[in-house]
Scaffold this active site. Structure first.
Site, PDB file in Angstrom:
ATOM      1  N   TYR A 176       0.910  -1.284  -0.064  1.00  0.00           N
ATOM      2  CA  TYR A 176       0.121   0.033  -0.011  1.00  0.00           C
ATOM      3  C   TYR A 176       0.780   1.440  -0.064  1.00  0.00           C
ATOM      4  CZ  TYR A 176      -4.024  -2.865   1.351  1.00  0.00           C
ATOM      5  OH  TYR A 176      -5.082  -3.795   1.186  1.00  0.00           O
ATOM      6  N   LYS A 226       4.081 -15.104   2.750  1.00  0.00           N
ATOM      7  CA  LYS A 226       3.861 -16.039   1.416  1.00  0.00           C
ATOM      8  C   LYS A 226       5.499 -16.425   1.051  1.00  0.00           C
ATOM      9  CE  LYS A 226       1.688 -18.125  -1.796  1.00  0.00           C
ATOM     10  NZ  LYS A 226       0.937 -19.193  -1.679  1.00  0.00           N
ATOM     11  N   ASP A 258      -2.554 -18.043   1.839  1.00  0.00           N
ATOM     12  CA  ASP A 258      -3.668 -18.840   1.326  1.00  0.00           C
ATOM     13  C   ASP A 258      -4.320 -19.918   2.340  1.00  0.00           C
ATOM     14  OD1 ASP A 258      -1.181 -19.877   0.899  1.00  0.00           O
ATOM     15  OD2 ASP A 258      -1.423 -20.743  -1.254  1.00  0.00           O
ATOM     16  N   ASP A 282      -5.308  -7.042   5.850  1.00  0.00           N
ATOM     17  CA  ASP A 282      -6.605  -6.263   5.606  1.00  0.00           C
ATOM     18  C   ASP A 282      -7.558  -7.358   5.121  1.00  0.00           C
ATOM     19  OD1 ASP A 282      -8.321  -4.441   4.527  1.00  0.00           O
ATOM     20  OD2 ASP A 282      -7.015  -3.751   2.709  1.00  0.00           O
ATOM     21  N   ASP A 286     -10.893  -8.987   7.664  1.00  0.00           N
ATOM     22  CA  ASP A 286     -12.184  -8.938   7.207  1.00  0.00           C
ATOM     23  C   ASP A 286     -12.893 -10.271   7.160  1.00  0.00           C
ATOM     24  OD1 ASP A 286     -12.400  -6.278   7.164  1.00  0.00           O
ATOM     25  OD2 ASP A 286     -12.647  -6.071   5.327  1.00  0.00           O
TER      26      ASP A 286
END
Length: 397
Positions: A176, A226, A258, A282, A286
């Protein structure tokens, strides 16, 4: 630097009290001791923001009018409202108000109206600008299965029972904020690119927060990355492992993002603290909202190494129901309780609000997002009023 244990919820209760004297290595509180008067910046933002802010300040006003302290509010702009009024998603005046006060209470930002704006004039840019300029590097999001709301989740109750997860997300690095980034034309076609980048110091400071939180909870961290394909994730994994030497009582495991996304739904009780970077956090935070049943129930805190924190619900601005009195204000009310506990040194009063929310749910009151058979459907304004009613009862005990 030092951090308070964040939301160490007991298994037998919604919101277990946190002793005022309990501190560890990262100081969340903006004030070191209770005061008689506080200054709090309100960022109502966009969409349902003004509605849930009104419900929340109603609860806080009831609390302070029956207590020995007052809260003075400073209203400021962020997001789309700031773009419309000042041409900037986080104006200098808003920044000045935020950093000069004791804490910040944010509702939500965004909406369809600004989706096609240039990047620098989008509401989300204001949120990123606030986090960066205030050095809010750590986001703490609890997700605990609430007994009264188990049926609100799309998951089976037997999967959810006992779930109590804290997602510790790094906020000011990663893809970001990484440079270079942009949109170009290369070899005759458009190319978009962003840079996933972390410095060792950025990883180490968020790891310290996660270790401190885990040491006051279940003593387990699952670091999500990852590392099988990303060099930046390998650095993340290495630094987290190095920091474990300073916290030998905390058990650390690693999981690819994942797999973590799948495991969080398959067997959420395996997790205590999830430590991860900005973009993975992020998404996962959620996803964790469904363990509770609705984003409308999840509070959060964004903190730095010093100064005021920002306390906000995890949900978005829901422009499709804005102004219709359908929003769930409980996440913002619980965010205000977190603010009292961790920024304003008022843990007892925070507990009163949490108890009032618990009693409201126990009484069967529900907004549409958490509605269940046999419960009583009410709107945003009335939900705030019901919490006020229960708060008054709690304060008389």
């Amino acid at each position: 630097f030092a951090v308070l244990a964040v939301l160490p919820f007991a298994a037998q209760a919604f919101f277990a009290p946190v002793p005022a004297s309990r501190t560890t290595k990262t100081q969340i509180r903006a004030v070191s001791a209770p005061k008689s008067t506080y200054s709090v910046t309100l960022l109502a933002g966009d969409g349902i923001g003004p509605e849930i802010t009104a419900a929340t300040t109603g609860v806080l006003d009831t609390l302070t009018s029956n207590s020995d302290f007052t809260i003075n509010y400073q209203n400021a702009l962020i997001g789309g409202a700031a773009i419309d009024a000042a041409g900037d998603p986080f104006p200098q005046e808003s920044y000045d108000s935020c950093v000069s006060g004791d804490s910040v209470l944010l509702a939500c930002i965004g909406g369809y109206k600004w989706d096609s704006n240039p990047r620098e004039l989008r509401p989300e840019t204001g949120l990123l600008k606030m986090r960066s300029s205030m050095s809010l590097f750590a986001n703490l999001r609890p997700a605990k299965a609430i007994p009264q709301l188990l049926d609100s989740s799309t998951l089976k109750p037997e999967v959810l029972i006992g779930t109590d997860v804290m997602v510790v997300r790094e906020l000011t690095g990663d893809v970001y904020f990484g440079q270079p980034k942009g949109l170009d034309v290369i070899d005759g076609e458009r190319v978009g690119y962003n840079n996933m980048i972390y410095k060792e110091s950025e990883i180490r400071r968020i790891a310290k927060v996660a270790y401190d939180v885990a040491s006051k909870r279940g003593g387990k961290i699952c670091s999500v990355d990852k590392a099988n394909v990303l060099d930046v994730s390998q650095l993340w994994r290495d630094v987290v492992a190095e920091e474990n030497k300073n916290y030998p009582d905390v058990e650390v495991s690693n999981m690819y993002v994942d797999n973590a996304a799948m495991q969080l739904i398959r067997a959420p009780t395996q997790f205590d603290v999830i430590l991860t970077g900005n973009i993975f956090g992020d998404i996962l935070s959620d996803e964790a909202s469904m363990l509770v049943g609705s984003l409308g129930m999840l509070p959060s805190a964004s903190i730095g190494e010093s100064g005021p924190g920002v306390f906000e619900p995890c949900h978005g601005s829901a422009p499709d129901i804005a102004g219709e009195d359908k929003a769930n204000p409980l996440a913002m009310i619980l965010s205000a309780a977190m603010m009292l506990k961790y920024d304003l040194a008022r843990p007892a009063e925070a507990q009163m609000i949490e108890d009032a929310v618990e009693a409201t749910l126990e009484a069967g009151w529900r907004t549409g997002d958490i509605m269940q058979d046999g419960m009583k459907l009410i709107g945003c304004k009335e939900m705030g009023e019901k919490v006020v009613e229960e708060l008054l009862k709690v304060m008389k005990k």
